[in-house]
Design a protein around this motif. Sequence first.
Motif, mmCIF file in Angstrom:
data_model
loop_
_atom_site.group_PDB
_atom_site.id
_atom_site.type_symbol
_atom_site.label_atom_id
_atom_site.label_comp_id
_atom_site.label_asym_id
_atom_site.label_seq_id
_atom_site.Cartn_x
_atom_site.Cartn_y
_atom_site.Cartn_z
ATOM 1 N N UNK A 35 0.819 -1.211 0.000
ATOM 2 C CA UNK A 35 0.000 0.000 0.000
ATOM 3 C C UNK A 35 0.856 1.266 0.000
ATOM 4 N N UNK A 36 1.978 1.252 0.729
ATOM 5 C CA UNK A 36 2.858 2.421 0.733
ATOM 6 C C UNK A 36 3.488 2.639 -0.639
ATOM 7 N N UNK A 37 3.879 1.549 -1.292
ATOM 8 C CA UNK A 37 4.461 1.666 -2.633
ATOM 9 C C UNK A 37 3.430 2.160 -3.633
ATOM 10 N N UNK A 38 2.226 1.660 -3.504
ATOM 11 C CA UNK A 38 1.136 2.064 -4.405
ATOM 12 C C UNK A 38 0.879 3.565 -4.297
ATOM 13 N N UNK A 39 0.725 4.035 -3.068
ATOM 14 C CA UNK A 39 0.466 5.460 -2.858
ATOM 15 C C UNK A 39 1.680 6.293 -3.262
ATOM 16 N N UNK A 40 2.877 5.804 -2.930
ATOM 17 C CA UNK A 40 4.098 6.536 -3.260
ATOM 18 C C UNK A 40 4.274 6.723 -4.758
ATOM 19 N N UNK A 41 3.958 5.692 -5.538
ATOM 20 C CA UNK A 41 4.061 5.806 -7.000
ATOM 21 C C UNK A 41 2.968 6.705 -7.574
ATOM 22 N N UNK A 42 1.832 6.753 -6.893
ATOM 23 C CA UNK A 42 0.704 7.529 -7.406
ATOM 24 C C UNK A 42 0.816 9.018 -7.085
ATOM 25 N N UNK A 43 1.482 9.372 -5.993
ATOM 26 C CA UNK A 43 1.515 10.774 -5.554
ATOM 27 C C UNK A 43 2.021 11.742 -6.629
ATOM 28 N N UNK A 44 3.114 11.450 -7.333
ATOM 29 C CA UNK A 44 3.525 12.390 -8.402
ATOM 30 C C UNK A 44 2.455 12.556 -9.484
ATOM 31 N N UNK A 45 1.774 11.470 -9.803
ATOM 32 C CA UNK A 45 0.686 11.549 -10.784
ATOM 33 C C UNK A 45 -0.441 12.417 -10.244
ATOM 34 N N UNK A 46 -0.779 12.212 -8.966
ATOM 35 C CA UNK A 46 -1.870 12.971 -8.349
ATOM 36 C C UNK A 46 -1.552 14.464 -8.309
ATOM 37 N N UNK A 47 -0.321 14.806 -7.946
ATOM 38 C CA UNK A 47 0.074 16.221 -7.885
ATOM 39 C C UNK A 47 -0.030 16.863 -9.260
ATOM 40 N N UNK A 48 0.426 16.156 -10.281
ATOM 41 C CA UNK A 48 0.348 16.681 -11.651
ATOM 42 C C UNK A 48 -1.101 16.891 -12.074
ATOM 43 N N UNK A 49 -1.958 15.909 -11.769
ATOM 44 C CA UNK A 49 -3.366 16.023 -12.139
ATOM 45 C C UNK A 49 -4.047 17.177 -11.404
#
Length: 289
Positions: A35-49
């Motif tokens: 779960x930490x890896x999943x969120x960690x990989x998603x955060x840059x995408x989320x910030x960009x969006x």
Amino acid sequence: MLFLDNLTNLLQPFLNNLLALMKDAPVIVVVMAFFLSWVGCWLPVAVTLLRLLHWQPLKPLQPQQKLPLIVSLYLLAPLMIWGVMGLTNSSIGNYGFTANFTLLSSLALGFGLGLLSIAVLYIFQFWLGWCDWEKSNIQQLPARFLPILLIALLVGGIEELVFRGFLLTELEREYPLWLAAVISSLIFAGLHLVWEQRETIPQLPGLWLLGMMLVLARISDRGNLGIAWGLHSALVWAIATIDTAQLITYTGTVSEWWTGKNKKPLAGVAGIVCVVVTGLILWLLSSST
């Protein structure tokens, strides 16, 4: 090529140590790492969006802003599952997904059961005079039908792969099935708080029961996720369609704790009874196989 070879040689000892650690690690470490890896990989995408969507800090996310975030998060999940499989020498079949006709037939069965349960839920509420049907809004359905269906299939499939596939299977390595089901359903319910707190809190007991019902769906499908995926997707599709098209209005003859707090079926007695009855059907189905 030389750069890639050097990078591979540099990372190889780290990867070997990580693989050894994951093999011997307690299941809770594997789950947390996922779960930490999943969120960690998603955060840059989320910030960009969020920047592209012109979101302003301290302001609540609007539905049109929230949807791209959810879709991007869920599209990353299969990649994370693939990474876990590489580290644990597992396979997608171990998590309940088998690419064959049986999966499609189970998906259709689960979808039909989900639609039936929602239909019975609202038919009884109509009969009791708890809600009315807004016939004038039916014209909105053709434009909303396919987009909501596709999103429902994505959400249902990814959540089943993560919670009733990966999470339940990994927890079963160290815990009995009933305890693994309880824990995975608690995590499933609790993580819904990430997107919305005020409306989700009254739904937590219903979400936990929904998670337990979907575990029964996997059991009734002999360890596969087809029925659970179809059932989950049908519930998401039906409720989201009714909500966005505003097909139902409540008469207010009873407390919203009966029909669903904030118009959410899982936050009311009627919705919880619907989940329990559907769970009993799945239990009977699993007992007969």
